[in-house]
Design a protein around this motif. Structure first.
Motif, short mmCIF file in Angstrom:
data_model
loop_
_atom_site.label_atom_id
_atom_site.label_comp_id
_atom_site.label_asym_id
_atom_site.label_seq_id
_atom_site.Cartn_x
_atom_site.Cartn_y
_atom_site.Cartn_z
N TYR B 10 15.99 -23.00 -21.50
CA TYR B 10 14.94 -21.97 -21.50
C TYR B 10 14.54 -21.68 -20.06
N LYS B 11 14.15 -20.43 -19.82
CA LYS B 11 13.70 -20.04 -18.49
C LYS B 11 12.67 -18.94 -18.62
N ILE B 12 11.54 -19.14 -17.95
CA ILE B 12 10.50 -18.11 -17.91
C ILE B 12 10.29 -17.74 -16.45
N ILE B 13 10.40 -16.48 -16.14
CA ILE B 13 10.21 -16.02 -14.76
C ILE B 13 9.39 -14.75 -14.76
N GLU B 14 8.83 -14.46 -13.60
CA GLU B 14 8.11 -13.21 -13.44
C GLU B 14 9.12 -12.12 -13.07
N LYS B 15 8.78 -10.91 -13.46
CA LYS B 15 9.67 -9.79 -13.13
C LYS B 15 9.83 -9.69 -11.62
N LYS B 16 10.99 -9.19 -11.24
CA LYS B 16 11.42 -9.03 -9.86
C LYS B 16 11.90 -10.33 -9.22
N GLN B 17 11.78 -11.44 -9.92
CA GLN B 17 12.30 -12.70 -9.40
C GLN B 17 13.77 -12.85 -9.76
N PRO B 18 14.50 -13.65 -8.99
CA PRO B 18 15.89 -13.92 -9.34
C PRO B 18 15.99 -15.06 -10.35
N VAL B 19 17.11 -15.10 -11.06
CA VAL B 19 17.35 -16.19 -12.02
C VAL B 19 18.86 -16.40 -12.12
N ALA B 20 19.23 -17.65 -12.36
CA ALA B 20 20.65 -17.97 -12.50
C ALA B 20 20.88 -18.86 -13.70
N PHE B 21 21.99 -18.63 -14.37
CA PHE B 21 22.37 -19.43 -15.52
C PHE B 21 23.71 -20.08 -15.21
N TRP B 22 23.90 -21.28 -15.73
CA TRP B 22 25.12 -22.03 -15.45
C TRP B 22 25.85 -22.36 -16.74
N CYS B 23 27.17 -22.33 -16.68
CA CYS B 23 27.98 -22.63 -17.86
C CYS B 23 29.14 -23.53 -17.48
N ASN B 24 29.33 -24.58 -18.25
CA ASN B 24 30.48 -25.47 -18.11
C ASN B 24 31.31 -25.33 -19.38
N PRO B 25 32.46 -24.70 -19.31
CA PRO B 25 33.25 -24.47 -20.52
C PRO B 25 33.97 -25.74 -20.98
N ILE B 26 34.59 -25.65 -22.12
CA ILE B 26 35.39 -26.76 -22.63
C ILE B 26 36.57 -26.99 -21.68
N SER B 27 36.83 -28.24 -21.39
CA SER B 27 37.89 -28.59 -20.45
C SER B 27 39.24 -27.99 -20.87
N GLY B 28 39.89 -27.32 -19.93
CA GLY B 28 41.20 -26.74 -20.21
C GLY B 28 41.17 -25.31 -20.70
N HIS B 29 40.01 -24.82 -21.05
CA HIS B 29 39.93 -23.43 -21.53
C HIS B 29 40.06 -22.47 -20.36
N ASN B 30 40.98 -21.50 -20.52
CA ASN B 30 41.25 -20.59 -19.42
C ASN B 30 40.38 -19.33 -19.45
#
Lengths: 113, 116
Positions: B10-30
């Motif tokens: 979950y992430k709550i931010i104020e408008k105009k702020q930056p935000v980043a999301f991270w993803c680690n996929p299943i090993s070996g998936h291309n």
């Protein structure tokens, strides 16, 4: 991509069989039909996939008529835990490099005690 | 085997702020996908990677959204600046695409973004 049409919502009592039909009139020769299930606050997960006739696994059955312009997902004896949104997708899942999974609005199934 | 892992949840931010999301996929998936899901709607594709190459980003609003998949493994999706309308769930999925083998996508739990 072939466009799909599904009912927006369905209700069913526990223990009943539920059939959700998806229309895909413009399905292409190489397209397969895939169904995904999504529980609240989770990502979708694969249920079943087929090309024609009938496919069955431990979760569901998929019926596809000869003209392949529609398909029916059948859930036997549903329980409360089957309450979810069910998505029908059509595409050439054997073709690499062009596999954009297109989700419509899905069918929201509510199982009632 | 671990599934697709996303953070934060979950992430709550104020408008105009930056935000980043991270993803680690299943090993070996291309193949890796980022989807956006609004309330009551199905997931909508933002970008698809084959290894480290973005092969379809036609739905990514490039004026404020950016994504990268370094070394063809983990991926980040960034929004800068965020707008109120960006409030949604951001889903990451991965799959192994091989010739003649059906593609099945595995999804993470998503990141629920609220912009206030």
């Amino acid at each position: 991509l072939a466009k799909t049409t599904q009912p927006i919502s369905m209700d069913s009592y526990e223990g009943q069989e539920v059939n959700i039909t998806c229309s895909h009139n413009n399905i292409a020769t190489n397209d397969y039909i895939t169904w995904y299930q999504q529980f609240p606050s989770q990502g979708p997960r694969f249920i079943i996939q087929g090309y024609k006739t009938k496919v069955t696994n431990e979760v569901a059955s998929l019926f596809i008529p000869a003209d392949r312009k529609s398909s029916t997902l059948s859930l036997p004896r549903v329980s409360l835990s089957d309450t979810a949104v069910y998505y029908c997708l059509v595409g050439d899942t054997l073709k690499t490099g062009a596999n954009n999974l297109f989700f419509g609005t899905g069918t929201r199934l509510t199982v009632i005690p | 085997e671990a599934g697709v892992v996303q953070s934060p949840r979950y992430k709550i931010i104020e408008k105009k702020q930056p935000v980043a999301f991270w993803c680690n996929p299943i090993s070996g998936h291309n193949t890796l996908y980022w989807y956006l899901q609004n309330l009551g709607q199905g997931p909508e594709l933002l970008i698809r990677y084959e290894n480290e190459e973005a092969v379809d980003d036609s739905q990514l609003p490039k004026d404020r959204f950016s994504a990268e998949r370094l070394k063809g493994v983990d991926s980040t999706l960034k929004i800068q600046p965020a707008e109120l309308g960006d409030s949604a769930v951001y889903l990451c999925a991965s799959s192994l695409e091989l010739p003649g083998v059906h593609t099945e996508a595995f999804f993470g739990q998503g990141t629920r973004l609220t912009v206030v």
